[in-house]
Design a protein around this motif. Sequence first.
Motif, PDB file in Angstrom:
ATOM      1  N   HIS A  55      31.624 -15.857  10.423  1.00 54.13           N
ATOM      2  CA  HIS A  55      32.460 -17.060  10.651  1.00 54.13           C
ATOM      3  C   HIS A  55      32.933 -17.744   9.364  1.00 54.13           C
ATOM      4  O   HIS A  55      32.493 -18.839   9.010  1.00 54.13           O
ATOM      5  N   TYR A  77      33.612 -21.467   9.384  1.00 52.04           N
ATOM      6  CA  TYR A  77      32.582 -22.184  10.151  1.00 52.04           C
ATOM      7  C   TYR A  77      32.737 -23.706  10.138  1.00 52.04           C
ATOM      8  O   TYR A  77      32.662 -24.341  11.201  1.00 52.04           O
ATOM      9  N   ASN A 112      34.840 -14.044  14.537  1.00 55.86           N
ATOM     10  CA  ASN A 112      33.927 -14.756  15.426  1.00 55.86           C
ATOM     11  C   ASN A 112      34.761 -15.465  16.487  1.00 55.86           C
ATOM     12  O   ASN A 112      35.582 -16.324  16.163  1.00 55.86           O
ATOM     13  N   LEU A 127      37.342 -17.505  14.271  1.00 58.80           N
ATOM     14  CA  LEU A 127      36.914 -17.896  12.931  1.00 58.80           C
ATOM     15  C   LEU A 127      36.660 -16.620  12.131  1.00 58.80           C
ATOM     16  O   LEU A 127      35.668 -15.935  12.404  1.00 58.80           O
ATOM     17  N   ASP A 142      28.948 -14.863  18.968  1.00 60.12           N
ATOM     18  CA  ASP A 142      28.015 -15.926  18.570  1.00 60.12           C
ATOM     19  C   ASP A 142      27.358 -16.514  19.809  1.00 60.12           C
ATOM     20  O   ASP A 142      27.014 -17.705  19.853  1.00 60.12           O
TER      21      ASP A 142
END
Length: 274
Positions: free
Chosen positions: A158, A161, A200, A212, A234
């Motif tokens: 990510h 993030y 992600n 991401l 995730d």
Amino acid sequence: MKALCDMHTHSNNSFDAKNTVDEMCRAAIDRGLYALAVTDHCEAPFIRFGDDCEFGCFDRLIPKSYSEACAAREKYAGKLKVIRGLELGEPCHDPAATEHALAYGDFDFVLASVHNLKNMQDFYYMNYSGVDVDKLLAKYFTELCETASFPHFDSLSHLTYPLRYIVAGTGRFPDLSKHMDLIDEVFKILIKNKKALEINVSGLFKELKSTLPDEKLVRRFKELGGEYVTVGTDAHSADMVGRGIEQGIAVAKAAGFDGCVIFEKHKPVLIRNA
């Protein structure tokens, strides 16, 4: 048929996740996945706190995660490829702790993550009112350059993030063009070291409404010579396993990748999807 692979999931061996490794694997089989990586959280700098760690005792949780993934790998052979993984947080903050973490098991796959900057709290917990977001992101991408240079991981998790929480906390999207020199440097280090970039998909189901990193950044990684991308949900619960993986594959394809990779014994294996 698409060979759907979820390369980023968390069992209840992660402090913030709900379901057992077995339940996560059964969900993956029910949804027709080809492969599932169990990548429980291990925030390296916090290992030293043992049972006093707010995230749980990693000396207990990660060997348990690894053992359960090994058992699931055998139990579901022929039905699901179970990849024994780890999400290694902040690997450059405490080199001795990181070395300790990597010795927990004979992992197939390691994700490297930065959830917080040195001596700061996780981006998840931060209050962004009054924060200079551009300065914060400059520090973050600078640390990602260091993380990308760390040799003992397979995919960088990510990339964007902090945007999960900056957008949710402020309602505004930061201008990442200000940080493209640093982002390019992260990409160049990954490329030089033959590392993968994670797509992600969790952001698709949050205020961010994008992966991401997003397609534009994944395309930039490809333009610079990026070879490998992984796709992960995730997922922190069984109901999220595999959700959005097809959208992640579509992002990879739109960015110019022939397919995504999984890792076996840290070796990339290309999975082509039409």
